[in-house]
Design an enzyme around this catalytic site. Structure first.
Site, short mmCIF file in Angstrom:
data_model
loop_
_atom_site.label_atom_id
_atom_site.label_comp_id
_atom_site.label_asym_id
_atom_site.label_seq_id
_atom_site.Cartn_x
_atom_site.Cartn_y
_atom_site.Cartn_z
N ASN A 9 4.45 -23.87 -22.75
CA ASN A 9 4.05 -24.83 -23.79
C ASN A 9 3.27 -25.95 -23.11
OD1 ASN A 9 3.89 -26.77 -25.79
ND2 ASN A 9 6.08 -27.26 -25.79
N LYS A 11 1.85 -28.38 -24.52
CA LYS A 11 1.93 -29.65 -25.28
C LYS A 11 0.52 -30.23 -25.45
CE LYS A 11 6.47 -30.24 -23.33
NZ LYS A 11 7.63 -31.10 -23.24
N HIS A 93 9.94 -27.49 -32.28
CA HIS A 93 10.14 -28.12 -30.97
C HIS A 93 10.72 -29.52 -31.20
CE1 HIS A 93 9.31 -29.92 -27.08
NE2 HIS A 93 9.18 -28.69 -26.61
N GLU A 95 10.12 -32.25 -29.88
CA GLU A 95 9.13 -33.33 -29.96
C GLU A 95 8.53 -33.41 -31.35
OE1 GLU A 95 6.81 -32.21 -26.52
OE2 GLU A 95 8.48 -32.78 -25.23
N GLU A 163 16.77 -25.45 -26.23
CA GLU A 163 16.18 -26.50 -25.42
C GLU A 163 16.97 -27.79 -25.59
OE1 GLU A 163 11.82 -25.59 -24.40
OE2 GLU A 163 11.85 -26.79 -26.22
N GLY A 169 11.46 -32.15 -19.81
CA GLY A 169 10.58 -33.06 -19.09
C GLY A 169 11.30 -34.06 -18.21
N SER A 209 13.06 -28.17 -18.23
CA SER A 209 12.92 -28.35 -16.78
C SER A 209 13.09 -27.07 -15.97
CB SER A 209 13.89 -29.44 -16.29
OG SER A 209 13.53 -30.70 -16.87
C1 PEP Z 1 9.28 -27.85 -23.47
O1 PEP Z 1 8.53 -28.74 -23.80
O2 PEP Z 1 9.52 -26.95 -24.27
C2 PEP Z 1 9.89 -27.90 -22.14
C3 PEP Z 1 10.88 -27.08 -21.89
O3 PEP Z 1 9.37 -28.80 -21.25
P1 PEP Z 1 9.73 -28.92 -19.67
O4 PEP Z 1 9.72 -27.52 -19.12
O5 PEP Z 1 8.61 -29.75 -19.11
O6 PEP Z 1 11.05 -29.55 -19.56
#
Ligand code: PEP
Length: 250
Positions: A9, A11, A93, A95, A163, A169, A209
């Site tokens: 992703n 973003k 997601h 976000e 998630e 992040g 992460s």
């Molecule tokens: C995500 O945005 O779905 C995500 C898992 O981000 P990151 O891997 O940067 O934590």
């Protein structure tokens, strides 16, 4: 047998030149047996699809509107993503839930829109840190799962991504036991609703992460069928290493 999936992703990152990372990634994953997906920003879906054409790399969107077309300034429909070459779309997601007030019902409608258009839907669930600290993780993901996954979804094309919001992040990840607990619970919850066979056919991704250094241990966890990766999907070398770790996992 569930086919493993490594989904990236991007973003709100990436300009035209970033598509070179997809070309580089395609060169790294030519022998993989896992599905490899990159979800760039909507502006790059068409360009990325052209770059990935004829390679194992698939392209997806990061969100879609519930309608096929109409007066929705700034939005992108699932049909438009298909038209641009997408095979999947991420819905719900955290976000988007946080920044755009997306509810479980809206996420379910988006997953329905994806299915109608012929897109695979990656439906995201996950608890905040406060919810985990309060001991509410399983209750939260159960509610999100029940209300964000529509009735009658196709097993082959619906993917659930766990998630934890606090792991996205941040460089922090749950313990392997915590990941296993939630993934086993998601599988059981899906089985109770859709039946064992359907639940066993659905892919469950972990996201938050994931990086080359922790991918292998996460992919060894029960009921983890792949990953949804943010930051580490931006560079072909990192994401290629994660794909490799998934390919080598049992
Ligand atoms: C995500 O945005 O779905 C995500 C898992 O981000 P990151 O891997 O940067 O934590």
């Amino acid at each position: 047998m569930r086919r493993k999936l490594a989904a990236g992703n991007w973003k709100m990152n990436g300009l035209a030149a970033s598509v070179d990372e997809i070309t580089a990634l395609a060169g790294m994953v030519s022998d993989t047996t896992v599905e490899v997906l990159i979800c760039p920003p909507a502006t790059l879906v068409h360009r990325a699809s052209s770059a990935a054409d004829g390679t194992p790399v698939m392209i997806g969107g990061q969100d879609c509107h519930i309608a096929e077309s109409g007066a929705h300034t700034g939005d992108v429909s699932a049909e438009m993503l298909v038209d641009a070459g997408a095979a999947y779309v991420i819905v719900g997601h955290s976000e988007r839930r946080a920044d755009h007030g997306e509810t479980d019902a809206m996420v379910a409608a988006k997953a329905d829109a994806a299915e109608r258009a012929g897109l695979g839907a990656i439906i995201c669930v996950g608890e905040t840190e406060a919810q985990r600290d309060a001991g509410d993780t399983l209750a939260i993901v159960e509610t999100q799962l029940s209300n964000s996954v529509p009735e009658g979804v196709s097993v082959e094309t619906t993917v659930i991504a766990y998630e934890p919001v606090w792991a996205i992040g941040t460089g922090r990840t749950p313990t392997l036991e915590q990941i296993a607990e939630v993934h086993d619970f998601l599988r059981a919850t899906l089985a109770a609703r859709f039946g064992e066979d359907a639940a066993n056919g659905m892919r469950l991704l972990y996201g938050g992460s994931v990086k080359p250094s922790n991918a292998a241990e996460i992919f060894a966890v029960s009921n983890v069928d792949g990953a949804l990766v943010g930051g580490a999907s931006l560079k072909a070398a990192d994401f290629g290493a994660i794909v490799e770790a998934l390919n080598e996992a049992d």
